[in-house]
Design an enzyme around this catalytic site. Structure first.
Site, mmCIF file in Angstrom:
data_model
loop_
_atom_site.group_PDB
_atom_site.id
_atom_site.type_symbol
_atom_site.label_atom_id
_atom_site.label_comp_id
_atom_site.label_asym_id
_atom_site.label_seq_id
_atom_site.Cartn_x
_atom_site.Cartn_y
_atom_site.Cartn_z
ATOM 1 N N ASP A 44 0.907 0.113 3.005
ATOM 2 C CA ASP A 44 1.329 -0.294 4.343
ATOM 3 C C ASP A 44 2.522 0.548 4.764
ATOM 4 O O ASP A 44 3.046 1.343 3.983
ATOM 5 C CB ASP A 44 1.743 -1.770 4.327
ATOM 6 C CG ASP A 44 2.817 -2.032 3.271
ATOM 7 O OD1 ASP A 44 4.001 -1.762 3.566
ATOM 8 O OD2 ASP A 44 2.485 -2.469 2.153
ATOM 9 N N ASP B 36 5.409 -0.893 5.598
ATOM 10 C CA ASP B 36 6.495 -1.860 5.560
ATOM 11 C C ASP B 36 6.614 -2.469 6.964
ATOM 12 O O ASP B 36 5.607 -2.880 7.537
ATOM 13 C CB ASP B 36 7.788 -1.208 5.069
ATOM 14 C CG ASP B 36 8.781 -2.234 4.529
ATOM 15 O OD1 ASP B 36 8.351 -3.055 3.702
ATOM 16 O OD2 ASP B 36 9.948 -2.210 4.924
#
Length: 281
Positions: free
Chosen positions: A206, A208
């Site tokens: 991802d 974040d």
């Protein structure tokens, strides 16, 4: 000998010809799980599930000292870890692999950080905490397989178990960090104290939460979904690298304690001498 520490989703190692599982008692408590001994490619391998066989340990609950000590006591001198990481750099896209060469410790002091203390004064150098030879070894094979792998990046280790705030994510980016995770500290530094060459393969799951688009912010379900879909790529890479001879061990790491100890060994207790001798191997 090479040890592999499996992170989230890796509780066994496909392709490992298992010999046995060893329950190791250490002066620092019990490791996360029994240590599997076996063979993969041309290598005798040790394998340890960092979070336990049922993923029962949160990052701050992992007994990192016992894990590293147990692996060293069974003959490991090199460690390759596998971890989920968040990306703090747009060029490291979810699904990419990354191998950090630097760490920023942003944990909160809840973890036992060192083997030393209580009468044993040692200060090891961690200026270059990662084995460049291990990184080059893995990265070269990733390139040959067409797997995107970033190196020369910095990993910020946070305490967890919560996911970070946007302010924290932006702060870590200002520190020059490219990855964020919860498990490589103190693991990497304990490996240095045990004179073991260390590197980790991070799977970017991802971005974040630093991006402006809230749809790009990290969610736990998305982390594990993308992480699992990337595991086949990592296992393919491991099978490739383990078919080849492992790289040489760096002398500076394998002799890290030579000039780091301030307490005379003659001042140690018999128990301290016993466990210190394992670190010296």
């Amino acid at each position: 000998m090479l040890a592999i520490i499996g992170g989230t989703g890796i509780y066994q190692l496909d392709g490992l010809e298992m010999t046995d599982t060893v329950e190791v008692a250490t002066p620092f408590g019990a490791p996360s799980a029994g240590i599997v001994r076996g063979k993969m490619g041309n290598h005798d391998i040790l394998f340890l599930a960092r979070h336990g066989q049922r993923h029962q340990y949160l990052p701050h609950e992992v007994n990192y000292r016992a894990n590293i000590f147990a692996l060293k006591s069974l003959g490991a001198t090199q460690i390759l870890g596998i971890s989920a990481v968040g990306s703090l750099d747009e060029s490291i896209a979810p699904g990419d692999l990354a191998m950090p060469d630097q760490y920023v410790d942003w944990t909160r002091g809840r973890r036992a950080q060192t083997f030393f203390g209580d009468g044993v004064a040692v200060h090891v150098s961690t200026a270059n905490p990662v084995s460049g030879a291990l990184v080059s070894w893995v990265a070269g094979h990733a390139s040959a397989l067409g797997i995107k792998l970033h190196s020369g990046v910095t990993y910020a280790c946070v305490e967890g178990p919560r996911l970070g705030t946007r302010a924290e994510s932006h702060l870590l980016r200002q520190f020059g960090c490219h990855l964020v995770g919860m498990t490589n500290v103190p693991e990497a530094f304990l490996a240095r104290e045990a004179q073991m060459c260390y590197a980790t393969i991070g799977i970017a799951t991802d971005y974040d939460c630093w991006m402006d688009d809230p749809d790009r912010h990290v969610q736990a379900t998305e982390i594990f979904g993308l992480y699992k879909s990337s595991l086949d790529k990592v296992l393919q890479l491991l099978q490739r690298v383990l078919a080849e001879d492992r790289p040489a061990e760096e002398t500076a790491t394998r002799t890290a304690l030579q000039y780091a100890m301030l307490t005379p060994q003659s001042a140690l207790t018999d128990q301290q001498r016993d466990w210190f001798a394992v670190l010296l191997r």
